[in-house]
Design an enzyme around this catalytic site. Structure first.
Site, PDB file in Angstrom:
ATOM      1  N   LYS A  23     -53.717  -9.740-101.710  1.00  0.00           N
ATOM      2  CA  LYS A  23     -52.727  -8.858-101.081  1.00  0.00           C
ATOM      3  C   LYS A  23     -51.430  -9.641-100.901  1.00  0.00           C
ATOM      4  O   LYS A  23     -51.456 -10.825-100.581  1.00  0.00           O
ATOM      5  CB  LYS A  23     -53.216  -8.413 -99.704  1.00  0.00           C
ATOM      6  CG  LYS A  23     -54.128  -7.210 -99.716  1.00  0.00           C
ATOM      7  CD  LYS A  23     -54.265  -6.652 -98.299  1.00  0.00           C
ATOM      8  CE  LYS A  23     -54.780  -5.239 -98.340  1.00  0.00           C
ATOM      9  NZ  LYS A  23     -54.820  -4.621 -97.012  1.00  0.00           N
ATOM     10  N   LYS A  72     -57.183 -12.368-100.359  1.00  0.00           N
ATOM     11  CA  LYS A  72     -57.570 -10.951-100.417  1.00  0.00           C
ATOM     12  C   LYS A  72     -56.821 -10.233-101.529  1.00  0.00           C
ATOM     13  O   LYS A  72     -56.837  -9.008-101.630  1.00  0.00           O
ATOM     14  CB  LYS A  72     -57.241 -10.262 -99.075  1.00  0.00           C
ATOM     15  CG  LYS A  72     -58.026 -10.778 -97.905  1.00  0.00           C
ATOM     16  CD  LYS A  72     -58.023  -9.831 -96.718  1.00  0.00           C
ATOM     17  CE  LYS A  72     -56.700  -9.508 -96.187  1.00  0.00           C
ATOM     18  NZ  LYS A  72     -56.760  -8.668 -94.958  1.00  0.00           N
TER      19      LYS A  72
HETATM   20  N1  C2G Z   1     -56.989   1.489 -91.904  1.00  0.00           N
HETATM   21  C1  C2G Z   1     -57.326   2.780 -91.558  1.00  0.00           C
HETATM   22  N2  C2G Z   1     -56.718   3.807 -92.182  1.00  0.00           N
HETATM   23  C2  C2G Z   1     -55.787   3.589 -93.140  1.00  0.00           C
HETATM   24  C3  C2G Z   1     -55.431   2.275 -93.483  1.00  0.00           C
HETATM   25  C4  C2G Z   1     -56.053   1.216 -92.846  1.00  0.00           C
HETATM   26  O1  C2G Z   1     -58.189   2.996 -90.686  1.00  0.00           O
HETATM   27  N3  C2G Z   1     -55.201   4.655 -93.750  1.00  0.00           N
HETATM   28  C5  C2G Z   1     -57.686   0.390 -91.214  1.00  0.00           C
HETATM   29  C6  C2G Z   1     -58.483  -0.480 -92.178  1.00  0.00           C
HETATM   30  O2  C2G Z   1     -59.749   0.126 -92.438  1.00  0.00           O
HETATM   31  C7  C2G Z   1     -58.611  -1.774 -91.389  1.00  0.00           C
HETATM   32  C8  C2G Z   1     -57.288  -1.827 -90.594  1.00  0.00           C
HETATM   33  O3  C2G Z   1     -56.746  -0.483 -90.615  1.00  0.00           O
HETATM   34  O4  C2G Z   1     -59.704  -1.691 -90.473  1.00  0.00           O
HETATM   35  C9  C2G Z   1     -56.285  -2.783 -91.212  1.00  0.00           C
HETATM   36  O5  C2G Z   1     -56.078  -2.386 -92.554  1.00  0.00           O
HETATM   37  P1  C2G Z   1     -55.608  -3.504 -93.601  1.00  0.00           P
HETATM   38  O6  C2G Z   1     -54.445  -4.223 -93.072  1.00  0.00           O
HETATM   39  O7  C2G Z   1     -55.574  -2.912 -94.970  1.00  0.00           O
HETATM   40  O8  C2G Z   1     -56.867  -4.507 -93.516  1.00  0.00           O
HETATM   41  P2  C2G Z   1     -57.715  -5.146 -94.690  1.00  0.00           P
HETATM   42  O9  C2G Z   1     -56.818  -5.689 -95.743  1.00  0.00           O
HETATM   43  O10 C2G Z   1     -58.756  -4.184 -95.038  1.00  0.00           O
HETATM   44  O11 C2G Z   1     -58.310  -6.458 -93.946  1.00  0.00           O
HETATM   45  O12 C2G Z   1     -61.567  -9.632 -92.896  1.00  0.00           O
HETATM   46  C10 C2G Z   1     -61.238  -8.261 -92.859  1.00  0.00           C
HETATM   47  C11 C2G Z   1     -59.947  -8.011 -93.584  1.00  0.00           C
HETATM   48  O13 C2G Z   1     -58.937  -8.870 -93.097  1.00  0.00           O
HETATM   49  C12 C2G Z   1     -59.535  -6.555 -93.405  1.00  0.00           C
END
Ligand code: C2G
Length: 130
Positions: free
Chosen positions: A46, A44
């Site tokens: 990340k 990803k």
């Molecule tokens: N999130 C949120 N508000 C934020 C930051 C994050 O609602 N200010 C939500 C994201 O939309 C996600 C969850 O918190 O639903 C986890 O965020 P991340 O760890 O950034 O997840 P991400 O990298 O988007 O991984 O297969 C799907 C991926 O693994 C999602």
């Protein structure tokens, strides 16, 4: 029993993550989190501050979370949904439209992200202050 699933890295757990987990849990009785492994994070593009094992311990301490499973690939969602008989897939609306075809027999819900907070913002602010 209604089972909900969501996926993410959940690094540097913050209020945006907690808001999502809290709202996801209100949609059912049992919330499963597919937690991105350190290797999957590289897919990803990340780099999380906390290791998978630390992020797992932190998530498992959250009252809304009932089970944490490793998210190792993009493809596993369909198998997870079948294996855990998931009723609803929930994720933030930064993913809107990406999972519409995920499953014909479960609900897909995109929740509004919490504005103004992200693990990246936290890291950038800490870097600026140092
Ligand atoms: N999130 C949120 N508000 C934020 C930051 C994050 O609602 N200010 C939500 C994201 O939309 C996600 C969850 O918190 O639903 C986890 O965020 P991340 O760890 O950034 O997840 P991400 O990298 O988007 O991984 O297969 C799907 C991926 O693994 C999602």
């Amino acid at each position: 029993m209604r089972t909900i699933i969501t996926y993410g890295t959940f690094d540097l757990l913050h209020v945006g993550h907690v808001n999502l987990l809290k709202r996801a849990k209100t949609m059912g009785d049992y919330l499963i989190v597919g937690l991105s492994t350190d290797y999957f994070n590289t897919l990803k593009h990340k780099q999380s501050f906390f290791s998978y094992s630390d992020r797992k311990i932190i998530l498992e301490s959250i009252r809304y979370v009932d089970k944490v499973i490793p998210e190792k690939t993009w493809k596993q969602k369909k198998e997870d949904i079948l294996q855990y008989q998931v009723d609803t897939f929930v994720i933030g609306d930064d993913w809107k439209g990406k999972f519409d075809e995920l499953c014909s027999f479960c609900e897909v819900i995109y929740l509004p992200r919490t504005d103004g907070i992200s693990s990246t913002i936290i890291k950038e602010n800490l870097r600026d202050d140092s």
